[in-house]
Design an enzyme around this catalytic site. Sequence first.
Site, short mmCIF file in Angstrom:
data_model
loop_
_atom_site.label_atom_id
_atom_site.label_comp_id
_atom_site.label_asym_id
_atom_site.label_seq_id
_atom_site.Cartn_x
_atom_site.Cartn_y
_atom_site.Cartn_z
N ASP A 1 -2.33 3.15 6.71
CA ASP A 1 -1.32 2.17 7.07
C ASP A 1 0.09 2.75 6.96
O ASP A 1 0.45 3.38 5.96
CB ASP A 1 -1.46 0.96 6.13
CG ASP A 1 -0.48 -0.15 6.45
OD1 ASP A 1 -0.57 -0.71 7.55
OD2 ASP A 1 0.38 -0.44 5.59
N GLU B 1 -1.29 5.11 11.22
CA GLU B 1 -0.36 4.19 11.87
C GLU B 1 1.02 4.76 11.63
O GLU B 1 1.45 4.90 10.49
CB GLU B 1 -0.44 2.79 11.29
CG GLU B 1 0.54 1.84 11.98
CD GLU B 1 0.82 0.57 11.20
OE1 GLU B 1 1.31 -0.39 11.81
OE2 GLU B 1 0.56 0.54 9.98
#
Length: 581
Positions: A244, A281
Amino acid sequence: MQFEVWAPQADRVTLHCDGATVALERDAERDGWWTGEAEARDGSRYGFALDGGPVLPDPRSRRQPDGPDGLSAVVDHGRYAWRASWPGRELPGAVLYELHVGTFTREGTLDAAAARLAHLVELGITHVELMPLCPFPGRHGWGYEGVSLWAVHEPYGGPEALKRFVDRAHELGLGVVLDVVHNHLGPSGNYLPSFGPYFTDTHHTPWGAAVNLDAPGSDEVRAFLVGSALAWLRDYRIDGLRLDAVHALHDTRACHFLEELSAAVDGLAGELGRPLFLIAESDLNDPRIITPRAENGLGVHAQWNDDFHHCVHSALTGESQGYYADFARAPLAALAKTLTGGYFHDGTPSSFRGRAHGRPLDRARVGGHRLLGYSQTHDQVGNRAQGDRLSALLSPGLLACAATLTLTAPFTPMLFMGEEWAAGTPWQFFTDHTDPELAEAVRRGRRREFVEHGWAEEDVPDPQDPATRERSCLDWAEPDREPHARVLDWYRRLIALRREQPDLTDPDLADTKVAFDERGRWLAFRRGDVRVAVNLGKEAAAIPLGTRPAQVLAAWEPVRAPGRDGLLQVPGESCVVLVQP
């Protein structure tokens, strides 16, 4: 059983296990570590007290039966008898499916999700990407406020349920990817600062002090994060990790944390004899993240490509607010650039950021499979005021166009759960904070964010209201009804074409050729012998494909192959895939 904990600032550490208290001793060989032995078995409850303070859960807890604030529990990973003999499944050629355990089914458990995996096999999915599973307060939430980075959220079923899920997925031939969060921990139940310098004020993030990757004590913090990542891959037989928001991993050291992590994952893959991978990400548009370490990159195997999403979304919806502004000026031109170059922002001005952004991708060194392409994700749906999907905004024909662009582009495609049948349920932001003050702060903050952009306060769902989560659960009766069934059939056909046509999984970005008409609202591209055409306009479009013979492989509405004039007549809001040797 041996227990250990890193607590470099403590003068005294005691272990509390099943009612017994044991004083731990400093480890003579590892600075800041404390060790000791106690009688324990699978399920034994334990915690650590520092300098006579309260008993806290283990930072490396494998299980939190009573939630983030409770005692830890011993997990004997050797007790689970794995059924599936699994050789692994690589990322190149994959089709991913992002899934949130808490809303994939009404039950909201890993076992209930496992019971639905046959649907994904029939669809043609190769890997399931689970949103974060680490423990967080309450029962329901997105998972990005998790703590205890080695444990599984108990309401989902805990460690054994995750093993059963992975086992079942592997039996069906599905790989499993897990979303992990290294850039911050949740505001509730985070006891890491009590044990050591896990965070630093040297850098700041949207969530406060940054995770300590480069300040004093960061060696152990990095080892903590790497160890957690490897544990998911080793102990739970996960195939890959989605990292993330890596742009929030502030690290000034010569060897970046991502490079260290990718080396460790590649090393474990060699040890286990099966492929493992990392997907980042990233908001940076920096190709060094996905460039191999041997070529002076960080060695992450792939990344989410938001530029592709923004191009597709702007072209389909006409939205131009916020970060869509740069893409909406000429959305088909932006899409053409992204299809052939990977990034749209590759050093170009970004009005949203007020500066130039990104760096060009070297297409000779980085294949398109290292970029994930998608038209919807949990972020892009859930961070809208009402969590509305594309199915709430577009006709079935335009949804088919979105699917076609995603599943035939030169990227690794990813779907968001329910997208494949144009789910009529929204996917909204929901929480279940047990701290009343935190719950109210989240509620006010969420509403304030959208009121500032013109929304009425009463139109923004209350994240703490259980009905918000209920609305977000998939309706599994929909796939058998129209128009959902037709959209689902279209997704199945497109994914099947990826298996049937090798050109659709060719990672060579330079081999993609694009033509478009911004005013006519059509775009066509070539990948080897495969031709793809989408007409986003309401009127029929004549798209030039040349006079070579062509065979229609799939069409949303009936079409004929181009005639002697070389023009393909595509109905409005429709799409077609052809082969033209």
